[in-house]
Design a protein around this motif. Sequence first.
Motif, PDB file in Angstrom:
ATOM      1  N   LEU A  88       0.860  -1.179   0.000  1.00  0.00           N
ATOM      2  CA  LEU A  88       0.000   0.000   0.000  1.00  0.00           C
ATOM      3  C   LEU A  88       0.895   1.227   0.000  1.00  0.00           C
ATOM      4  N   VAL A  89       0.839   1.998  -1.080  1.00  0.00           N
ATOM      5  CA  VAL A  89       1.722   3.144  -1.254  1.00  0.00           C
ATOM      6  C   VAL A  89       0.907   4.426  -1.055  1.00  0.00           C
ATOM      7  N   LEU A  90       1.234   5.184  -0.007  1.00  0.00           N
ATOM      8  CA  LEU A  90       0.584   6.464   0.259  1.00  0.00           C
ATOM      9  C   LEU A  90       1.453   7.552  -0.366  1.00  0.00           C
ATOM     10  N   VAL A  91       0.995   8.094  -1.481  1.00  0.00           N
ATOM     11  CA  VAL A  91       1.808   9.025  -2.262  1.00  0.00           C
ATOM     12  C   VAL A  91       1.394  10.465  -1.998  1.00  0.00           C
ATOM     13  N   GLY A  92       2.329  11.207  -1.429  1.00  0.00           N
ATOM     14  CA  GLY A  92       2.149  12.636  -1.236  1.00  0.00           C
ATOM     15  C   GLY A  92       3.209  13.383  -2.027  1.00  0.00           C
ATOM     16  N   ASN A  93       3.380  14.641  -1.718  1.00  0.00           N
ATOM     17  CA  ASN A  93       4.301  15.490  -2.482  1.00  0.00           C
ATOM     18  C   ASN A  93       5.755  15.043  -2.441  1.00  0.00           C
ATOM     19  N   THR A  94       6.185  14.383  -1.370  1.00  0.00           N
ATOM     20  CA  THR A  94       7.607  14.044  -1.254  1.00  0.00           C
ATOM     21  C   THR A  94       7.920  12.581  -1.560  1.00  0.00           C
ATOM     22  N   TYR A  95       6.911  11.748  -1.767  1.00  0.00           N
ATOM     23  CA  TYR A  95       7.136  10.310  -1.901  1.00  0.00           C
ATOM     24  C   TYR A  95       8.187   9.973  -2.966  1.00  0.00           C
ATOM     25  N   GLY A  96       8.025  10.507  -4.164  1.00  0.00           N
ATOM     26  CA  GLY A  96       8.920  10.168  -5.270  1.00  0.00           C
ATOM     27  C   GLY A  96      10.346  10.663  -5.122  1.00  0.00           C
ATOM     28  N   SER A  97      10.575  11.557  -4.183  1.00  0.00           N
ATOM     29  CA  SER A  97      11.929  12.085  -3.996  1.00  0.00           C
ATOM     30  C   SER A  97      12.688  11.368  -2.872  1.00  0.00           C
ATOM     31  N   ARG A  98      12.028  10.484  -2.168  1.00  0.00           N
ATOM     32  CA  ARG A  98      12.634   9.803  -1.020  1.00  0.00           C
ATOM     33  C   ARG A  98      13.136   8.417  -1.427  1.00  0.00           C
ATOM     34  N   LEU A  99      14.426   8.194  -1.292  1.00  0.00           N
ATOM     35  CA  LEU A  99      15.045   6.949  -1.725  1.00  0.00           C
ATOM     36  C   LEU A  99      14.516   5.734  -0.960  1.00  0.00           C
ATOM     37  N   TRP A 100      14.303   5.869   0.342  1.00  0.00           N
ATOM     38  CA  TRP A 100      13.785   4.728   1.097  1.00  0.00           C
ATOM     39  C   TRP A 100      12.415   4.313   0.575  1.00  0.00           C
ATOM     40  N   CYS A 101      11.604   5.267   0.151  1.00  0.00           N
ATOM     41  CA  CYS A 101      10.271   4.940  -0.369  1.00  0.00           C
ATOM     42  C   CYS A 101      10.372   4.085  -1.616  1.00  0.00           C
ATOM     43  N   VAL A 102      11.156   4.545  -2.588  1.00  0.00           N
ATOM     44  CA  VAL A 102      11.266   3.765  -3.824  1.00  0.00           C
ATOM     45  C   VAL A 102      12.021   2.466  -3.581  1.00  0.00           C
ATOM     46  N   MET A 103      12.861   2.428  -2.558  1.00  0.00           N
ATOM     47  CA  MET A 103      13.542   1.180  -2.203  1.00  0.00           C
ATOM     48  C   MET A 103      12.528   0.137  -1.749  1.00  0.00           C
ATOM     49  N   GLU A 104      11.476   0.558  -1.080  1.00  0.00           N
ATOM     50  CA  GLU A 104      10.437  -0.383  -0.677  1.00  0.00           C
ATOM     51  C   GLU A 104       9.732  -0.962  -1.904  1.00  0.00           C
ATOM     52  N   GLY A 130       7.031  -9.791  -5.378  1.00  0.00           N
ATOM     53  CA  GLY A 130       5.729  -9.134  -5.296  1.00  0.00           C
ATOM     54  C   GLY A 130       5.242  -8.771  -6.697  1.00  0.00           C
ATOM     55  N   ARG A 131       3.951  -8.861  -6.901  1.00  0.00           N
ATOM     56  CA  ARG A 131       3.378  -8.576  -8.212  1.00  0.00           C
ATOM     57  C   ARG A 131       2.960  -7.115  -8.311  1.00  0.00           C
ATOM     58  N   ARG A 132       3.132  -6.539  -9.496  1.00  0.00           N
ATOM     59  CA  ARG A 132       2.735  -5.145  -9.710  1.00  0.00           C
ATOM     60  C   ARG A 132       1.256  -4.943  -9.412  1.00  0.00           C
ATOM     61  N   GLU A 133       0.428  -5.931  -9.763  1.00  0.00           N
ATOM     62  CA  GLU A 133      -1.013  -5.773  -9.535  1.00  0.00           C
ATOM     63  C   GLU A 133      -1.383  -5.786  -8.058  1.00  0.00           C
ATOM     64  N   ASP A 134      -0.454  -6.149  -7.186  1.00  0.00           N
ATOM     65  CA  ASP A 134      -0.692  -6.111  -5.746  1.00  0.00           C
ATOM     66  C   ASP A 134      -0.146  -4.834  -5.108  1.00  0.00           C
ATOM     67  N   ILE A 135       0.263  -3.888  -5.933  1.00  0.00           N
ATOM     68  CA  ILE A 135       0.659  -2.569  -5.440  1.00  0.00           C
ATOM     69  C   ILE A 135      -0.573  -1.676  -5.511  1.00  0.00           C
ATOM     70  N   GLN A 136      -0.999  -1.196  -4.363  1.00  0.00           N
ATOM     71  CA  GLN A 136      -2.164  -0.315  -4.276  1.00  0.00           C
ATOM     72  C   GLN A 136      -1.679   1.095  -3.984  1.00  0.00           C
ATOM     73  N   ILE A 137      -2.046   2.026  -4.831  1.00  0.00           N
ATOM     74  CA  ILE A 137      -1.565   3.395  -4.688  1.00  0.00           C
ATOM     75  C   ILE A 137      -2.712   4.292  -4.238  1.00  0.00           C
ATOM     76  N   VAL A 138      -2.467   5.018  -3.161  1.00  0.00           N
ATOM     77  CA  VAL A 138      -3.445   5.969  -2.628  1.00  0.00           C
ATOM     78  C   VAL A 138      -2.810   7.346  -2.657  1.00  0.00           C
ATOM     79  N   ARG A 139      -3.435   8.250  -3.381  1.00  0.00           N
ATOM     80  CA  ARG A 139      -2.944   9.625  -3.462  1.00  0.00           C
ATOM     81  C   ARG A 139      -3.379  10.392  -2.219  1.00  0.00           C
ATOM     82  N   LEU A 140      -2.496  11.216  -1.706  1.00  0.00           N
ATOM     83  CA  LEU A 140      -2.818  12.046  -0.551  1.00  0.00           C
ATOM     84  C   LEU A 140      -3.257  13.417  -1.030  1.00  0.00           C
TER      85      LEU A 140
END
Length: 182
Positions: free
Chosen positions: A86-102, A111-121
Amino acid sequence: LSPRDTGLHARSVRASLGQVDAFVSHSWGDDGTCKMAALRDWASEFEAAHGRRPTVWLDKGSIDQTSVAADLAGLPLYLLGCRSLLVLVGNTYGSRLWCVMEVFAWLQMGGRREDIQIVRLGSRCSLADDLSRFSLESSRCGLAADRERLLGAIEAAFGDFQPFNRCIRDIFAADDRGEARR
């Protein structure tokens, strides 16, 4: 979902591999109130669909904030034990290395791409606009040593940064077009 210690780790419960519904990926730089509201909404939808409350892996509750480095070594196992990301995406998510590392670790662990759930903040209009230019080279990390270690792991897996950059861009572009699972 703020960086200050609230004692949440002491109140968390252990779960076996495969018993956790979602690994929550978020940026500490995004608004904690917005993240909690989004997480509550997601949990309500989950409960309506499954007839029970979800079990989540949340760094704040799952990692002892007094010994972060020791617990982070288990990140791949924590991800492996979850059914979705479950990815909670706000203004800084894409700039944080630990986030994209997850996201990277999720994919590398099978893990399958279809099991990635994205929620915009908040009232973000388009993830594609924000993340269409995603670049590991411009991502940030709190510690320089962590940044070098994480970039090295991604480079070892992908050969160089460009395939990974494209992978991340594609995941968020697919979600923005409504192709990713909700």
